[in-house]
Design a protein around this motif. Structure first.
Motif, PDB file in Angstrom:
ATOM      1  N   VAL A 197      41.286  46.842  49.843  1.00 14.64           N
ATOM      2  CA  VAL A 197      40.894  48.121  49.061  1.00 14.64           C
ATOM      3  C   VAL A 197      39.327  47.859  48.889  1.00 14.64           C
ATOM      4  N   SER A 198      38.877  49.012  48.440  1.00 15.49           N
ATOM      5  CA  SER A 198      37.234  48.904  48.137  1.00 15.49           C
ATOM      6  C   SER A 198      37.082  48.987  46.792  1.00 15.49           C
ATOM      7  N   THR A 199      37.950  49.121  45.839  1.00 13.46           N
ATOM      8  CA  THR A 199      37.903  49.594  44.628  1.00 13.46           C
ATOM      9  C   THR A 199      37.844  48.301  43.514  1.00 13.46           C
ATOM     10  N   GLU A 200      37.095  48.296  42.343  1.00 12.63           N
ATOM     11  CA  GLU A 200      37.183  47.091  41.479  1.00 12.63           C
ATOM     12  C   GLU A 200      38.482  46.579  40.975  1.00 12.63           C
ATOM     13  N   TYR A 201      39.654  47.382  41.102  1.00  7.78           N
ATOM     14  CA  TYR A 201      40.924  47.011  40.391  1.00  7.78           C
ATOM     15  C   TYR A 201      41.775  47.811  41.345  1.00  7.78           C
TER      16      TYR A 201
END
Length: 204
Positions: A89-93
């Motif tokens: 994934v490319s998100t922080e969470y």
């Protein structure tokens, strides 16, 4: 919170032994695959969704979301799915939830994010008033290396790894039903009844 910071990860990679090995995400409730209810509830809450699956890939691809298989062989549990998802994934969470929990609350991600932020946590998990619902979790993706290291050992208990970090519990005692999942035909009947009731309520 900004939902753009969170990817939803629907965990459908297990063996489902208590359901006779049937792939729970694909079990039909009211003529709809169980995972489709989870997708519908989660979609407005996150930037993207990925499906963690280890079998029936061609069937799951019909839902139109990226597929992430465990990097570890042998159906090693939810933590293996979480680690695989974090790598992609490319998100922080990531927010993780089971494929057999179709009554997922429409604000669960926002509530977990608020609780985590308020206490400066690394991981936030709902507590339903009776117990921790550990498979529903908001996790900082910076913990991936820690999780990979944990998975090199023999322990696969989710909470043991969670408690190596700053774990925040969010009060979901008002939403116990959203954690109902399908481990038996009786569970399926109960979930079906709740879903029918919810739709009738929405119609008024």
């Amino acid at each position: 919170m900004s939902k753009n910071r969170v990817t939803g990860v629907i965990l459908a990679g297990g063996r489902a032994r208590r359901m006779g090995g049937e792939d729970k995400g694909l079990v039909q409730i009211n003529n709809q695959a169980m995972i489709s209810y989870v997708i519908d509830a989660l979609h407005p809450q996150v930037a993207a969704i990925v499906l963690n699956i280890n079998r029936n890939e061609s069937t799951y691809r019909r839902f139109g979301y990226p597929i992430v298989a465990d990097d570890l062989a042998g159906f090693q549990g939810p933590l293996a799915g979480m680690a695989a998802a974090m790598a992609r994934v490319s998100t922080e969470y990531i927010f993780t939830c089971p494929c057999d929990g179709p009554l997922l609350a429409g604000d669960i991600v926002a509530r977990l994010f608020a609780a985590m932020t308020a206490e400066g946590g690394d991981i936030c998990v709902p507590h339903d008033g009776d117990r921790l619902q550990s498979v529903c979790a908001l996790i900082d993706c910076r913990l991936r290396e820690s999780l990979l290291e944990y998975l090199t050992g023999k322990d696969r208990k989710i909470e043991h790894w969670y408690r190596q970090h700053k774990l925040v519990l969010a009060d979901f005692s008002d939403e116990q039903r959203c954690f109902l999942n399908a481990n038996s035909p009786r569970d399926l009947e109960a979930i079906s009844t709740h879903l029918k009731g919810s739709r009738q309520h929405e119609g008024h």
